[in-house]
Structures are given as C-alpha cells and as structure tokens.
Design an enzyme around this catalytic site. Structure first.
Site, PDB file in Angstrom:
ATOM      1  N   GLN A 162     -15.936  -5.619   3.975  1.00  0.00           N
ATOM      2  CA  GLN A 162     -17.356  -5.950   3.935  1.00  0.00           C
ATOM      3  C   GLN A 162     -17.751  -6.974   5.000  1.00  0.00           C
ATOM      4  O   GLN A 162     -17.088  -7.997   5.181  1.00  0.00           O
ATOM      5  CB  GLN A 162     -17.725  -6.436   2.522  1.00  0.00           C
ATOM      6  N   HIS A 274     -20.762  -2.140   5.948  1.00  0.00           N
ATOM      7  CA  HIS A 274     -19.553  -2.217   5.126  1.00  0.00           C
ATOM      8  C   HIS A 274     -18.756  -0.912   5.233  1.00  0.00           C
ATOM      9  O   HIS A 274     -19.335   0.179   5.234  1.00  0.00           O
ATOM     10  CB  HIS A 274     -19.916  -2.417   3.652  1.00  0.00           C
TER      11      HIS A 274
HETATM   12  N1  LIG Z   1     -26.953  -9.163   2.516  1.00  0.00           N
HETATM   13  C1  LIG Z   1     -26.646  -8.002   1.966  1.00  0.00           C
HETATM   14  O1  LIG Z   1     -25.962  -7.174   2.570  1.00  0.00           O
HETATM   15  C2  LIG Z   1     -27.156  -7.668   0.594  1.00  0.00           C
HETATM   16  C3  LIG Z   1     -26.937  -6.372   0.087  1.00  0.00           C
HETATM   17  C4  LIG Z   1     -27.413  -6.046  -1.182  1.00  0.00           C
HETATM   18  C5  LIG Z   1     -28.069  -6.998  -1.923  1.00  0.00           C
HETATM   19  N2  LIG Z   1     -28.246  -8.261  -1.407  1.00  0.00           N
HETATM   20  C6  LIG Z   1     -28.963  -9.238  -2.218  1.00  0.00           C
HETATM   21  O2  LIG Z   1     -30.232  -9.475  -1.614  1.00  0.00           O
HETATM   22  C7  LIG Z   1     -30.625 -10.823  -1.844  1.00  0.00           C
HETATM   23  C8  LIG Z   1     -30.966 -11.475  -0.521  1.00  0.00           C
HETATM   24  O3  LIG Z   1     -29.817 -11.503   0.295  1.00  0.00           O
HETATM   25  P1  LIG Z   1     -29.842 -11.886   1.845  1.00  0.00           P
HETATM   26  O4  LIG Z   1     -28.506 -11.527   2.334  1.00  0.00           O
HETATM   27  O5  LIG Z   1     -31.038 -11.324   2.514  1.00  0.00           O
HETATM   28  O6  LIG Z   1     -29.983 -13.478   1.770  1.00  0.00           O
HETATM   29  P2  LIG Z   1     -30.426 -14.518   2.895  1.00  0.00           P
HETATM   30  O7  LIG Z   1     -30.311 -13.938   4.263  1.00  0.00           O
HETATM   31  O8  LIG Z   1     -29.635 -15.730   2.609  1.00  0.00           O
HETATM   32  O9  LIG Z   1     -31.980 -14.787   2.608  1.00  0.00           O
HETATM   33  C9  LIG Z   1     -32.466 -15.294   1.377  1.00  0.00           C
HETATM   34  C10 LIG Z   1     -33.499 -16.383   1.638  1.00  0.00           C
HETATM   35  O10 LIG Z   1     -32.878 -17.537   2.222  1.00  0.00           O
HETATM   36  C11 LIG Z   1     -33.875 -18.312   2.896  1.00  0.00           C
HETATM   37  N3  LIG Z   1     -33.299 -18.757   4.174  1.00  0.00           N
HETATM   38  C12 LIG Z   1     -32.713 -19.950   4.334  1.00  0.00           C
HETATM   39  N4  LIG Z   1     -32.227 -20.101   5.585  1.00  0.00           N
HETATM   40  C13 LIG Z   1     -32.514 -18.956   6.238  1.00  0.00           C
HETATM   41  C14 LIG Z   1     -32.284 -18.511   7.570  1.00  0.00           C
HETATM   42  N5  LIG Z   1     -31.631 -19.260   8.479  1.00  0.00           N
HETATM   43  N6  LIG Z   1     -32.706 -17.279   7.922  1.00  0.00           N
HETATM   44  C15 LIG Z   1     -33.344 -16.511   7.035  1.00  0.00           C
HETATM   45  N7  LIG Z   1     -33.602 -16.894   5.759  1.00  0.00           N
HETATM   46  C16 LIG Z   1     -33.198 -18.106   5.353  1.00  0.00           C
HETATM   47  C17 LIG Z   1     -35.135 -17.433   2.990  1.00  0.00           C
HETATM   48  O11 LIG Z   1     -36.032 -17.837   1.947  1.00  0.00           O
HETATM   49  P3  LIG Z   1     -37.343 -18.722   2.156  1.00  0.00           P
HETATM   50  O12 LIG Z   1     -38.269 -18.018   3.097  1.00  0.00           O
HETATM   51  O13 LIG Z   1     -37.935 -18.797   0.799  1.00  0.00           O
HETATM   52  O14 LIG Z   1     -36.846 -20.026   2.679  1.00  0.00           O
HETATM   53  C18 LIG Z   1     -34.590 -16.062   2.641  1.00  0.00           C
HETATM   54  O15 LIG Z   1     -35.578 -15.251   2.070  1.00  0.00           O
HETATM   55  C19 LIG Z   1     -29.437 -11.488  -2.582  1.00  0.00           C
HETATM   56  O16 LIG Z   1     -29.675 -11.464  -3.952  1.00  0.00           O
HETATM   57  C20 LIG Z   1     -28.275 -10.589  -2.252  1.00  0.00           C
HETATM   58  O17 LIG Z   1     -27.272 -10.624  -3.234  1.00  0.00           O
HETATM   59  C21 LIG Z   1     -27.815  -8.605  -0.172  1.00  0.00           C
END
Ligand SMILES: NC(=O)c1ccc[n+]([C@@H]2O[C@H](COP(=O)([O-])OP(=O)(O)OC[C@H]3O[C@@H](n4cnc5c(N)ncnc54)[C@H](OP(=O)(O)O)[C@@H]3O)[C@@H](O)[C@H]2O)c1
Length: 367
Positions: A162, A274
């Site tokens: 992954q 992945h």
């Molecule tokens: N990543 C995957 O492959 C994946 C796959 C399936 C499901 N998911 C699920 O989807 C959800 C979101 O995952 P994600 O991977 O998209 O999380 P992420 O990139 O960490 O983003 C989540 C939130 O973090 C904040 N954030 C803080 N620092 C950031 C930065 N430097 N760049 C962008 N955003 C930042 C933003 O919220 P604010 O605008 O409110 O600050 C953003 O909406 C989780 O529950 C995860 O388990 C993820």
C-alpha cells in the site's frame, strides 16, 4: 432545484481527487456546493471562476441546512459531527470516505460496479448513509468481481503493498522529505564512486538519526516496508486486515459473512496506488481462459495483463495505473499447490476506485 451539497475534506488527498473528478465529470453543474473546512473557514476559495467563502465544518447550523454532506475529512470528524446531526434530526444524506460508519446497520458501503442494485434499493428504502469501502477491499472487488459474482471463490489469502498516500497528505510529504534527506547526504558518495556497502551503511545510519523526518510513520518508509497498517485487533490482525472479510461480505450483501479473506497489509514507499497479491482457492477447477473471461466481463475498468515479465513491469505497477480508473490484473496462473489454487496480482489507484470515485458516483445517484 439543485441540491445544497456540503463538501468537507476537499483540501485533503482524497478530497482533492474527489473535487478534480467532479470537475472532470461536470458534477458541479448539478449541485450548489458549499466548501467547509475544520481549519480554513473564513477564507475565500477561488474555484471554477468564482470565489466561495469557506464555511466552518463544525458549524451545526450550516450543516443542518445542507441536503447532502460529502466528507473526506476523516474518522474523528465523522465521530464528532455525524451523531450530533442525527440527534438534531437532520434529514439529509451523509456520504463518507472514512471507516467509522461502514459497519453500521443503517449504512451501505458503496462500490456501484459491484453493488449498484443494492445501493439503489437502499436509497429507495430510505437509507441515508453511504460510505466508501476500505481502499484495498474496493480495489480487490473491482479486480475479482467476476469470480465473486460466479460464486467461484472458496477463500483468498492477500498480501497488500500500500502506497504512502493511503495514510494522507502528511504521509506523502513525509516520505518525500525522507527521500530528500537521504539523497542530500548520499549524492556526493554516489558521484565519488564510494564503496556500495559504505553507501548502503550510510543510508541505514541516516534513517536512524534524531532529525530524520519520521513524525507520522515513526520509522523510515524510504527504502523500507512496514508490515502493519491501522490499529491492533485482539486476534493478532491489524484493523486493515480485519476489514478485508467484514467489508467484502457487507458490500456483497452476504448475510452469513461466509466469504473468507485474510492476509497481511503492508505499507510500501510507492506514492500512489495500492497493489495486492492473491492466493485464491477456487470452489472448482476451471480453466485459466475461462477465469480471464469471467474477470474481464464483470466491469469495464478491469484489464487482464498477460503473465510475462514485460507486460507485468509496464502495465501492472503503481506508476502505470496512477491517475487512471483502470484496474489491471495479471500474474494469473494456477499454483503448483493444486488445480483449484490461483495466483493473481492487481494494482489500482486507491484515491480513485479505492476512495473518491464510489463517493461521487453515489452522489450522482442521489441528485
Ligand atoms: N488516502 C487514502 O488512500 C484513503 C482511501 C480510502 C479512504 N480514506 C479515508 O478518507 C479520509 C481522508 O483521508 P485523506 O487521506 O484524504 O486525509 P488527509 O490528506 O490527511 O486530509 C484530511 C484533512 O486534513 C487536513 N489537512 C491538514 N494538513 C493538510 C495538508 N498539508 N494538505 C491537505 N490537507 C491537510 C485537511 O482538513 P482541513 O481543511 O479541515 O484543515 C484535510 O481535509 C480518511 O478517513 C481516510 O481513512 C483515505
């Protein structure tokens, strides 16, 4: 009238891909979007030739006014906000990328190329919560959907590979920082033709230094694999591994939970997409050509890759599939263990079919 759709988590890695796909498919023509953030509210967001005021994603009054909320913000946000809205008798639809609500009785895990009929029946039956599946589960079902449909699978043992982006934007930035840190110190040694063992020794030494960037992974992912993803379960599985069986059975709407899937989930240093390696025990001995026919006819995105070195390295890798909706599957052959044992390897962009794409498609069903 166009539905008022709140988009939470659009800055994150899944949310950014979601918004990009919604633009490509003209989904924004069909809705009135409201952009919400837990950190950027009050600022302006220039999007599709227009300024949007970013709303506070914790503001219950604003959320209550929305017809649909689509969130890619994460589990903590869902935990905090969803139940508050329910207790306020909110009547809207909740579409979610995070895992919290997946196994709730009143939610559907969406992956419409596999369970479209079930999704549509659920909408008609008044279900209001639609959750994207775990990334590897969705990608596995997109690849092996035909074999499930034909009831050919006895059990599957999976090993996953992954990508860093599977754990969010911060993890990708950390992996890139690690690579940057390592090359900075090793560049000269490579140029000066230092002994290979010395260079490798230095690499390992650098990953252990105090200022090496490893806040999220806590160890180096660069030059490494981490054979654990998500929380520890009491039976020795990781939560990511536990999801394989439970979510697959829920997506396929199998009431007695009887499709058995287990394996080991591993984080590797690819950036996006992945990969998964399967050992499958079939219910009966069936020819490889029939197996390929069944797999490729299930949906339009799955692509059979010929079982040879060149095709595998060109068509069956994270780099080849990233930013596409294709689900290549290759290395398909009968294992020497016995005629009912099949191997296969698949790769898919987990930010598309493994996260955002099923969400935007269910949004379209609702609007
Ligand atoms: N990543 C995957 O492959 C994946 C796959 C399936 C499901 N998911 C699920 O989807 C959800 C979101 O995952 P994600 O991977 O998209 O999380 P992420 O990139 O960490 O983003 C989540 C939130 O973090 C904040 N954030 C803080 N620092 C950031 C930065 N430097 N760049 C962008 N955003 C930042 C933003 O919220 P604010 O605008 O409110 O600050 C953003 O909406 C989780 O529950 C995860 O388990 C993820």
């Amino acid at each position: 009238m166009k539905k008022l759709v709140g988009i939470v988590g659009w800055r994150g890695i899944v949310g950014s891909v979601l918004v990009k796909r919604m633009c490509e498919e003209n989904d924004f023509d069909k809705i009135n979007p409201i952009f919400l953030s837990t950190s950027q509210f009050g600022k302006k967001y220039f999007f599709l030739n227009k300024y949007y005021l970013i709303e506070n994603a914790y503001n219950i009054d604003i959320l209550m006014s929305l017809d649909i909320i689509i969130t890619c913000q994460g589990s903590d946000y869902t935990n905090e906000i969803f139940f508050k809205l329910v207790s306020c008798n909110w009547k809207g639809y909740w579409i979610d990328a995070s895992s919290n609500l997946r196994m709730n009785n009143n939610s559907i895990i969406v992956l419409d190329p596999i369970n479209k009929k079930f999704i549509k029946e659920s909408i008609e039956n008044g279900i209001k919560v639609f959750v994207g599946g775990n990334c590897t589960v969705s990608l596995m079902l997109m690849a092996l959907g035909g074999l499930f449909k034909e009831n050919l699978i006895d059990w599957i043992s999976v090993s996953t590979y992954q990508a860093a982006s599977g754990s969010g934007a911060k993890s990708v930035l950390e992996l890139l920082s690690q690579m940057n840190y390592l090359t900075k110190y090793i560049k000269k040694d490579i140029k000066n033709n230092f002994s290979i063992l010395d260079i490798m020794h230095k690499f390992i030494f650098l990953t252990k230094k105090k200022n090496f960037p490893k806040k999220n992974f806590t160890v180096s992912l660069a030059g490494n694999v981490i054979p654990w993803i998500d929380q520890e379960m009491s039976n020795g599985q990781s939560k990511e591994e536990w999801k394989m069986k439970s979510e697959t059975n829920k997506i396929l709407n199998i009431k007695d939970n009887n499709i058995c899937i287990d394996g080991i989930c591993v984080r590797i240093s690819s950036l996006r997409s992945h990969s998964q390696s399967f050992t499958i025990r079939l219910k009966k001995d069936i020819s490889i050509s029939s197996i390929k026919e069944i797999i490729k006819n299930q949906n339009q995105w799955v692509k059979i890759v010929s079982n040879d070195y060149n095709s595998s390295k060109i068509k069956l890798t994270p780099i080849s599939v990233s930013e596409t909706l294709n689900i290549p599957i290759g290395r398909i052959r009968k294992l020497n263990i016995g005629k009912k044992y099949l191997s296969a390897f698949t790769v898919g962009d987990q930010l598309l079919w493994g996260a955002s794409e099923p969400l935007r498609r269910v949004l379209n069903f609702l609007i």
